[in-house]
Write an enzyme that holds these catalytic residues in place. Structure first.
Site, PDB file in Angstrom:
ATOM      1  N   ASP A 111     -27.232   0.925  20.858  1.00  0.00           N
ATOM      2  CA  ASP A 111     -27.543   0.780  19.427  1.00  0.00           C
ATOM      3  C   ASP A 111     -28.484  -0.395  19.118  1.00  0.00           C
ATOM      4  O   ASP A 111     -29.364  -0.257  18.270  1.00  0.00           O
ATOM      5  CB  ASP A 111     -26.247   0.620  18.598  1.00  0.00           C
ATOM      6  CG  ASP A 111     -25.624   1.963  18.247  1.00  0.00           C
ATOM      7  OD1 ASP A 111     -26.162   3.000  18.675  1.00  0.00           O
ATOM      8  OD2 ASP A 111     -24.596   1.967  17.548  1.00  0.00           O
TER       9      ASP A 111
ATOM     10  N   ASN B  23     -14.116   6.737  25.184  1.00  0.00           N
ATOM     11  CA  ASN B  23     -14.948   5.859  24.355  1.00  0.00           C
ATOM     12  C   ASN B  23     -14.521   5.936  22.877  1.00  0.00           C
ATOM     13  O   ASN B  23     -14.825   6.910  22.174  1.00  0.00           O
ATOM     14  CB  ASN B  23     -16.410   6.304  24.523  1.00  0.00           C
ATOM     15  CG  ASN B  23     -17.398   5.401  23.830  1.00  0.00           C
ATOM     16  OD1 ASN B  23     -17.083   4.777  22.829  1.00  0.00           O
ATOM     17  ND2 ASN B  23     -18.615   5.348  24.359  1.00  0.00           N
TER      18      ASN B  23
ATOM     19  N   ASP C 253     -21.085  14.702  25.623  1.00  0.00           N
ATOM     20  CA  ASP C 253     -21.845  14.040  26.676  1.00  0.00           C
ATOM     21  C   ASP C 253     -23.213  13.754  26.098  1.00  0.00           C
ATOM     22  O   ASP C 253     -23.833  14.628  25.498  1.00  0.00           O
ATOM     23  CB  ASP C 253     -21.953  14.906  27.931  1.00  0.00           C
ATOM     24  CG  ASP C 253     -22.241  14.003  29.113  1.00  0.00           C
ATOM     25  OD1 ASP C 253     -21.343  13.250  29.507  1.00  0.00           O
ATOM     26  OD2 ASP C 253     -23.384  14.002  29.595  1.00  0.00           O
TER      27      ASP C 253
HETATM   28  P1  IMP Z   1     -21.454   9.521  28.346  1.00  0.00           P
HETATM   29  O1  IMP Z   1     -21.760  10.595  27.368  1.00  0.00           O
HETATM   30  O2  IMP Z   1     -20.048   9.076  28.279  1.00  0.00           O
HETATM   31  O3  IMP Z   1     -21.924   9.835  29.722  1.00  0.00           O
HETATM   32  O4  IMP Z   1     -22.227   8.194  27.914  1.00  0.00           O
HETATM   33  C1  IMP Z   1     -23.527   8.113  27.499  1.00  0.00           C
HETATM   34  C2  IMP Z   1     -23.852   6.662  27.261  1.00  0.00           C
HETATM   35  O5  IMP Z   1     -24.978   6.628  26.386  1.00  0.00           O
HETATM   36  C3  IMP Z   1     -22.763   5.863  26.562  1.00  0.00           C
HETATM   37  O6  IMP Z   1     -21.899   5.246  27.456  1.00  0.00           O
HETATM   38  C4  IMP Z   1     -23.568   4.822  25.786  1.00  0.00           C
HETATM   39  O7  IMP Z   1     -23.864   3.738  26.637  1.00  0.00           O
HETATM   40  C5  IMP Z   1     -24.843   5.583  25.470  1.00  0.00           C
HETATM   41  N1  IMP Z   1     -24.782   6.150  24.109  1.00  0.00           N
HETATM   42  C6  IMP Z   1     -24.530   7.430  23.749  1.00  0.00           C
HETATM   43  N2  IMP Z   1     -24.563   7.568  22.416  1.00  0.00           N
HETATM   44  C7  IMP Z   1     -24.815   6.347  21.939  1.00  0.00           C
HETATM   45  C8  IMP Z   1     -24.925   5.850  20.607  1.00  0.00           C
HETATM   46  O8  IMP Z   1     -24.799   6.537  19.585  1.00  0.00           O
HETATM   47  N3  IMP Z   1     -25.192   4.532  20.511  1.00  0.00           N
HETATM   48  C9  IMP Z   1     -25.336   3.712  21.592  1.00  0.00           C
HETATM   49  N4  IMP Z   1     -25.237   4.127  22.842  1.00  0.00           N
HETATM   50  C10 IMP Z   1     -24.967   5.441  23.016  1.00  0.00           C
END
Ligand code: IMP
Length: 188
Positions: free
Chosen positions: A144, A13, A69
């Site tokens: 967001d 990401n 994560d």
């Molecule tokens: P992971 O940590 O890759 O499993 O993803 C957690 C998910 O939470 C991400 O894919 C986003 O969709 C969401 N997410 C985490 N942090 C943020 C942020 O700061 N803004 C918006 N979405 C977030």
């Protein structure tokens, strides 16, 4: 010329990397990026997922790394989507979340930053309370446009100082304090 870094952020990401880089820059720490898709175990625990991802990332890169994560926890949905935030964003999206949330709109973002090198595995947690907005507002990634941090009327996507208050900022601030101390004691 290719720049060499002492610390890498491993993630698929790039939004997360850009935010993490901006935050760590402000603490004087340079952060490289390794764009990799790390396998994510199924677990209710962000910490367990983060530690597993960090060990995997280190075994692939063989350099000091951090991974993140995180998740959005909605009180009235008993913490859903939590550790499943990424999958739920891809499947239901913000529209689907808005349909699920009714009058009680409290939520929090939680970030687990895990550092791993050949000797150390350590995790740092940042949490930020807020509410879910009634509609999507502003242009931003992930959740967001629907997350309003506490003491604000605007969503994360509408403010320009997200990196000074976010869950990511809080976890990375704890990491930076520890990491800078570690570098200093290695120098002595
Ligand atoms: P992971 O940590 O890759 O499993 O993803 C957690 C998910 O939470 C991400 O894919 C986003 O969709 C969401 N997410 C985490 N942090 C943020 C942020 O700061 N803004 C918006 N979405 C977030």
């Amino acid at each position: 010329m290719h720049k060499s870094f002492d610390l890498f952020f491993v993630s698929s990401n790039s939004h997360k990397y850009i935010e993490a880089k901006t935050i760590l820059d402000s603490f004087g720490i340079e952060l490289g990026f390794l764009k990799l898709n790390l396998e994510e175990i199924q677990s209710h625990s962000l910490n367990e997922i983060a530690e597993k991802k960090a060990k995997d990332a280190f075994s692939k890169c063989k350099k000091p790394i951090i991974i993140e994560d995180d998740g959005l926890f909605i009180d009235s949905l008993n913490g859903f989507p939590g550790p499943y935030s990424s999958y739920v964003f891809e499947t239901l999206g913000n529209k689907g979340i808005l349909k699920l949330v009714s009058s009680k709109r409290n939520a929090k973002f939680v970030s687990h930053i895990a550092y791993c090198d050949k000797k150390i595995l350590k995790t740092f947690v940042g949490k930020l309370d807020g509410t879910i907005s009634k509609s999507q507002r502003g242009k931003g990634w992930g959740y967001d446009p629907i997350f309003i941090p506490k003491n604000s009327e605007k969503t994360f996507a509408e403010i320009n100082h997200k990196n000074e208050l976010s869950h990511r900022f809080k976890a990375l601030k704890k990491f930076s304090n520890w990491y800078l101390d570690k570098l200093e004691s290695n120098d002595q």
